[in-house]
Design an enzyme around this catalytic site. Sequence first.
Site, PDB file in Angstrom:
ATOM      1  N   MET A   1      -0.825  -1.451  -1.272  1.00  0.00           N
ATOM      2  CA  MET A   1      -0.151  -1.879  -2.492  1.00  0.00           C
ATOM      3  C   MET A   1      -1.041  -1.736  -3.725  1.00  0.00           C
ATOM      4  O   MET A   1      -0.581  -1.402  -4.802  1.00  0.00           O
ATOM      5  CB  MET A   1       0.289  -3.339  -2.372  1.00  0.00           C
ATOM      6  CG  MET A   1       1.493  -3.540  -1.488  1.00  0.00           C
ATOM      7  SD  MET A   1       3.002  -3.003  -2.300  1.00  0.00           S
ATOM      8  CE  MET A   1       3.758  -2.069  -1.003  1.00  0.00           C
TER       9      MET A   1
ATOM     10  N   GLN B   1       4.364 -12.532  -4.002  1.00  0.00           N
ATOM     11  CA  GLN B   1       3.728 -13.024  -2.774  1.00  0.00           C
ATOM     12  C   GLN B   1       3.305 -14.472  -2.939  1.00  0.00           C
ATOM     13  O   GLN B   1       3.567 -15.308  -2.058  1.00  0.00           O
ATOM     14  CB  GLN B   1       2.509 -12.156  -2.429  1.00  0.00           C
ATOM     15  CG  GLN B   1       2.834 -10.762  -1.913  1.00  0.00           C
ATOM     16  CD  GLN B   1       1.581  -9.942  -1.664  1.00  0.00           C
ATOM     17  OE1 GLN B   1       0.511 -10.221  -2.213  1.00  0.00           O
ATOM     18  NE2 GLN B   1       1.709  -8.912  -0.845  1.00  0.00           N
TER      19      GLN B   1
ATOM     20  N   THR C   1       0.059  -0.847   3.471  1.00  0.00           N
ATOM     21  CA  THR C   1      -0.553  -2.170   3.351  1.00  0.00           C
ATOM     22  C   THR C   1      -0.257  -2.940   4.629  1.00  0.00           C
ATOM     23  O   THR C   1       0.740  -2.663   5.303  1.00  0.00           O
ATOM     24  CB  THR C   1       0.024  -2.931   2.145  1.00  0.00           C
ATOM     25  OG1 THR C   1      -0.357  -4.308   2.230  1.00  0.00           O
ATOM     26  CG2 THR C   1       1.530  -2.878   2.120  1.00  0.00           C
TER      27      THR C   1
ATOM     28  N   CYS D   1      -6.500  -5.736   6.249  1.00  0.00           N
ATOM     29  CA  CYS D   1      -6.122  -5.550   4.851  1.00  0.00           C
ATOM     30  C   CYS D   1      -6.661  -4.182   4.478  1.00  0.00           C
ATOM     31  O   CYS D   1      -7.825  -3.873   4.782  1.00  0.00           O
ATOM     32  CB  CYS D   1      -6.733  -6.641   3.972  1.00  0.00           C
ATOM     33  SG  CYS D   1      -6.482  -6.316   2.210  1.00  0.00           S
TER      34      CYS D   1
ATOM     35  N   GLU E   1      -7.756  -2.909   1.923  1.00  0.00           N
ATOM     36  CA  GLU E   1      -8.918  -2.865   1.041  1.00  0.00           C
ATOM     37  C   GLU E   1     -10.218  -3.232   1.759  1.00  0.00           C
ATOM     38  O   GLU E   1     -11.304  -2.875   1.293  1.00  0.00           O
ATOM     39  CB  GLU E   1      -8.734  -3.818  -0.157  1.00  0.00           C
ATOM     40  CG  GLU E   1      -7.774  -3.333  -1.229  1.00  0.00           C
ATOM     41  CD  GLU E   1      -6.319  -3.543  -0.864  1.00  0.00           C
ATOM     42  OE1 GLU E   1      -5.472  -2.797  -1.370  1.00  0.00           O
ATOM     43  OE2 GLU E   1      -6.032  -4.453  -0.059  1.00  0.00           O
TER      44      GLU E   1
END
Length: 218
Positions: free
Chosen positions: A1, A43, A74, A187, A189
């Site tokens: 995302m 979220q 994601t 995640c 990231e």
Amino acid sequence: MSYESTIEYYRIINETVNNRLKGLTSAPMLIESYDFSIIEKLQSEGNWEKLSSILVQSAKKLESQGADYIAIATNTMHLIAPQVQEGINIPLIHIVQAVCNQIKEKNIDRVCLLGTKYTLKMPFYREILEKNGIEVIIPNENDIETVNNIIYQELCKGIIKDKSKQSLLAIIDSCASLGAKAAILGCTELPNIIKEASIDIIDTTKAHCLEIVKQIIS
């Protein structure tokens, strides 16, 4: 995302396609990129119904433009993967199934899961793992908040801090002491800051990308 993980998806998918097919080949892709501030706000409000509507609309648009498969780039937003799949007529390449496949290949049966507080506190992710015979260790409440803050306040902005890296490694070590044989970087990231640890690492971004590539070149 976030644009940080979108960059990695685009890079890994194209590099892998080119490495396998050689020459000047690259991956044909349609990308729907969001204003992540809107996604994060929904979220935090727990408005998963609105988020579902946004992703289903996007998936339908991509399908109408000729997509053969859909991938949600994601981990957290796979909470609404069933709704997305129901809203389209093409297959969704599920990140957790890709992760399960990699864990099984490594013959690992107990893992710890790191990710946003939504991924860790809601059952959608670990239920799939557990149905595949994989025991999941979740960090304690304080560690969940630590990981969540690092993701949203730093990694989604491209900020990499050694102090945060050490905090994440310490959380992985704590899970390892409870018997975890691998850490799922749940995640997209997290692989930007964690490259290796005291136990095996499952890079969900890479696992998902490799599954996507299988479909691209099949």
